[in-house]
Design an enzyme around this catalytic site. Structure first.
Site, PDB file in Angstrom:
ATOM      1  N   ARG A  79      48.220  45.665  35.637  1.00  0.00           N
ATOM      2  CA  ARG A  79      47.672  45.434  34.287  1.00  0.00           C
ATOM      3  C   ARG A  79      47.789  46.742  33.507  1.00  0.00           C
ATOM      4  NH1 ARG A  79      41.608  43.662  34.668  1.00  0.00           N
ATOM      5  NH2 ARG A  79      42.429  41.643  35.298  1.00  0.00           N
ATOM      6  N   ARG A 148      37.217  49.749  31.084  1.00  0.00           N
ATOM      7  CA  ARG A 148      38.520  49.039  31.068  1.00  0.00           C
ATOM      8  C   ARG A 148      39.196  49.164  29.685  1.00  0.00           C
ATOM      9  NH1 ARG A 148      38.521  44.884  35.038  1.00  0.00           N
ATOM     10  NH2 ARG A 148      37.350  45.630  36.821  1.00  0.00           N
ATOM     11  N   LYS A 212      32.568  47.309  36.839  1.00  0.00           N
ATOM     12  CA  LYS A 212      33.461  47.368  35.687  1.00  0.00           C
ATOM     13  C   LYS A 212      32.660  47.560  34.396  1.00  0.00           C
ATOM     14  CE  LYS A 212      35.175  43.239  36.453  1.00  0.00           C
ATOM     15  NZ  LYS A 212      35.766  41.890  36.371  1.00  0.00           N
ATOM     16  N   LYS A 214      33.103  47.341  29.959  1.00  0.00           N
ATOM     17  CA  LYS A 214      34.009  46.856  28.913  1.00  0.00           C
ATOM     18  C   LYS A 214      33.494  47.175  27.514  1.00  0.00           C
ATOM     19  CE  LYS A 214      35.814  43.158  31.763  1.00  0.00           C
ATOM     20  NZ  LYS A 214      36.028  41.714  31.931  1.00  0.00           N
ATOM     21  N   CYS A 434      42.152  31.002  31.868  1.00  0.00           N
ATOM     22  CA  CYS A 434      42.415  32.196  32.685  1.00  0.00           C
ATOM     23  C   CYS A 434      43.603  31.935  33.604  1.00  0.00           C
ATOM     24  CB  CYS A 434      41.189  32.541  33.511  1.00  0.00           C
ATOM     25  SG  CYS A 434      40.923  31.367  34.856  1.00  0.00           S
ATOM     26  N   CYS A 440      45.184  34.210  41.500  1.00  0.00           N
ATOM     27  CA  CYS A 440      43.830  34.761  41.544  1.00  0.00           C
ATOM     28  C   CYS A 440      43.140  34.373  42.851  1.00  0.00           C
ATOM     29  CB  CYS A 440      43.003  34.269  40.359  1.00  0.00           C
ATOM     30  SG  CYS A 440      41.339  34.948  40.455  1.00  0.00           S
ATOM     31  N   CYS A 479      36.966  29.603  37.943  1.00  0.00           N
ATOM     32  CA  CYS A 479      35.736  29.929  38.676  1.00  0.00           C
ATOM     33  C   CYS A 479      34.715  30.459  37.676  1.00  0.00           C
ATOM     34  CB  CYS A 479      36.038  30.935  39.797  1.00  0.00           C
ATOM     35  SG  CYS A 479      36.004  32.654  39.265  1.00  0.00           S
ATOM     36  N   CYS A 483      36.629  34.764  33.026  1.00  0.00           N
ATOM     37  CA  CYS A 483      37.712  35.577  32.458  1.00  0.00           C
ATOM     38  C   CYS A 483      38.263  35.017  31.151  1.00  0.00           C
ATOM     39  CB  CYS A 483      38.836  35.741  33.474  1.00  0.00           C
ATOM     40  SG  CYS A 483      38.274  36.526  34.998  1.00  0.00           S
TER      41      CYS A 483
END
Ligand code: SRM
Ligand code: SF4
Length: 562
Positions: A79, A148, A212, A214, A434, A440, A479, A483
């Site tokens: 990414r 991120r 993470k 953001k 997503c 994934c 899930c 995302c």
């Protein structure tokens, strides 16, 4: 959180790996040399995320490979770090070739304004990153327990102030980059630093963040980045063309876990206004340090900033940030959103330049139904267009001089892409799914491979009730991690098992209200039979409501929760 006997925190496994990683190096260099397996050593699988990569396998092939007694088909996703989501034409040409030579070939635009390449074999990782580096592109901190990719409203050249706001994405990204040189040593074969002093990282220290992190910047009235879904949301406050500063919102995050009631989606809360650049950067920095110092390092399911804030209390969290900043936030300034959208088709900006927002279903740039990848490559080769990604998985051919518009338009027409964009109904244009299967590892159900089919089945219903031009937002994830930001859609579908989804309804159209779970584990037939009568009733009452989501929200009795 801490050991009752020693008082020491019970650190999660990932915390231990980070701390002994020697600046995120771990044994990555050795793992890469091991030709007996396509995988990395277990600890390196955590570390590699901080370098912008994930180890994955082709889940479609697991069974057949197991039958042949082969290990899973391991490969990697890379990414890129692209603050504000911008590529120039020569970077696009390079990306096209890199994708072809080293990955599945699909260039995947993500919901955070950058791109991912999938299916990269271990032996191709270094060549891929080296090729990106020649274009001044990297994947540092695109994943992992760090800040991120910083995202920003995708139309930065609408006014002079938009450009100024856009520049903040880059400044914040640089401010919050880890100081380690591991990336350059491992992937780009640069000399190891002898002077480790240069690597001392006052922001991340040797622990990095608990989870993470953001950051998004938006420019009202368009909330195209879903600013409240972020740990930090900066809302630009403009006076005409002048940027006055930003309202600061904290504690947004969407991920949940099925069956774990302690996890929940949360919208960021506005805590005040900051004016000068120095103060804005300081505020961002110190919000990160408070999360670094107070975030949960034992339980990763409770480690995001949203949980730290709810545990400490918003006021206590804010006071700690203000204490570290050495100034107080001013009261928040008024702002309002009236849209959350990409501007499809041609638009001209204040300088007279042209922008074309292209419909790319779920961000997959490939030559599938239409030759989108070839068309964009041809456009890039002219050198007459830049590329900007939106946070809704779309691409804008941008900064096109009026004298060059025709050339770009001819390419789009040659590949039928103008028709392709215009013919997609607004629900499809704005939909998000997503990645999910087949790459994934966390997917329980399909995402991008299935949503287009479901929309094709909903389209006749919308037409039946004359709703086909209504931009009802629909988002699907494989899930509950969120995302595709499904908790912020009017219709959110969250995978529970293969072919089944929890159906969430009632989010607003602007990203300011979460939807609610109304139906559990429904399949396609059930989704359609639930939505059909709701569309019918909404169409009849439409004039009284802003959107389908508002209609559901204000008439909860229409939906029987089960
Ligand atoms: Fe995500 C994990 C894909 C945006 C919440 N996300 C993953 C992983 C890396 C799976 C994994 O951990 O092994 C997925 C890789 C799939 C693949 O094969 O490519 C993945 N996330 C994506 C992308 C590519 C979805 C897309 O189709 O566009 C998006 C990449 C963004 C980027 O460029 O950085 C993506 N992920 C998001 C968003 C939306 C956003 O940020 O606006 C969210 C919800 C917001 C949030 O963070 O709360 C999101 N991803 C998660 C979570 C849940 C985090 C949590 O707090 O619980 C996970 C799982 C985790 O971290 O443990 C996750
Ligand atoms: Fe994977 Fe779940 Fe994220 Fe979809 S929402 S990409 S299935 S982690």
């Amino acid at each position: 959180m801490s050991n009752p006997k020693t008082g020491e925190p019970n650190l999660s496994q990932v915390e231990k790996i980070k701390m002994k990683s020697d600046g995120l190096r771990g044994s990555l260099a050795e793992s890469l040399q091991d030709q007996l397996t396509g995988a990395l050593r277990e600890e390196d699988q955590s570390l590699i995320k901080h370098h912008g990569m994930y180890q994955q396998d082709d889940r479609d092939l697991r069974e057949s490979r197991a039958q042949k007694k082969l290990e899973w088909l391991y490969s990697y996703m890379i990414r890129l770090r692209l603050p504000g989501g911008f590529l120039n034409p020569s970077q696009w040409v390079a990306l096209h070739h890199i994708a072809g030579e080293h990955s599945t070939g699909v260039i995947k635009i993500t919901t955070r304004q950058t791109i991912q390449l999938h299916g990269i074999l271990k032996s191709h990782l270094k060549p891929t990153l080296k090729a990106f580096a020649t274009q001044r592109l990297d994947s540092i901190a695109a994943c992992g327990d760090v800040n991120r990719n910083v995202i920003c409203s995708a139309h930065p050249k609408q006014s002079r102030a938009h450009e100024e706001v856009f520049a903040y994405a880059d400044k914040i990204s640089t401010l919050a980059l880890p100081r380690t040189n591991a990336y350059y040593e491992i992937w780009l074969d640069r000399e190891a630093l002898t002077n480790k002093e240069e690597e001392i990282d006052p922001l991340y220290q040797d622990r990095y963040l608990p989870r993470k992190f953001k950051i998004a910047i938006c420019i009202p009235p368009n909330n195209d980045v879903d600013v409240f879904a972020n740990d930090i949301g900066l809302i630009a406050i403009l006076d005409g063309d002048k940027l006055l500063g930003f309202n600061v919102a904290i504690g947004g995050g969407l991920g949940t876990t099925h069956g774990n009631a302690d996890t929940y989606p949360r919208l960021a809360t506005v805590i005040g206004f900051v004016a000068s650049e120095e103060k804005i950067l300081k505020a961002v920095y110190e919000i990160i340090t408070v999360q670094r110092d107070f975030g949960n390092r034992s339980d990763r399911k409770q480690a995001r900033l949203k949980y730290t804030i709810d545990r400490m209390g918003l006021d206590a969290f804010k006071s700690e940030v203000e204490k570290r900043c050495g100034f107080e936030f001013e009261p928040a300034k008024p702002f309002s959103f009236s849209e959350r959208t990409d501007y499809f088709g041609w638009h001209q900006n204040h300088e007279g330049n042209w922008y074309y927002t292209l419909f790319v279903e779920n961000g997959r740039i490939a030559d599938e139904n239409r030759a989108i990848k070839t068309a964009l490559y041809e456009a890039a080769q002219t050198g007459k267009t830049n590329f900007r990604f939106t946070a809704n998985q779309k691409v804008i051919l941008s900064d096109i001089h009026p004298s060059d518009k025709k050339a770009i338009e001819q390419i789009l027409e040659k590949y039928d892409l103008i028709k392709h964009t215009d013919e997609a109904i607004p629900m499809r244009q704005n939909a998000i799914a997503c990645v999910a299967l087949n790459t994934c590892p966390l997917a329980l159900a399909e995402g991008q491979r299935y949503l287009p089919t479901l929309i094709s089945k909903l389209e006749p219903l919308l037409k039946k009730y004359k709703l086909e031009n209504d931009p009802i937002s629909i988002r699907m994830t494989g899930c509950p991690n969120g995302c595709g930001r499904p908790y912020l859609a009017e219709i959110g579908l969250i995978g529970t098992s293969y072919g089944r989804y929890n159906l969430h309804l009632g989010g607003d159209r602007l990203g300011e209200r979460l939807n609610e779970k109304k139906y559990e584990q429904v399949n396609e037939e059930e989704i359609i039979s639930i939505l059909d009568p709701l569309f019918k009733k909404y169409a009849a009452a439409k004039k009284k409501y802003q959107s389908f989501g508002d209609f559901i929200h204000q008439n909860p009795e229409l939906v029987t929760t089960r």
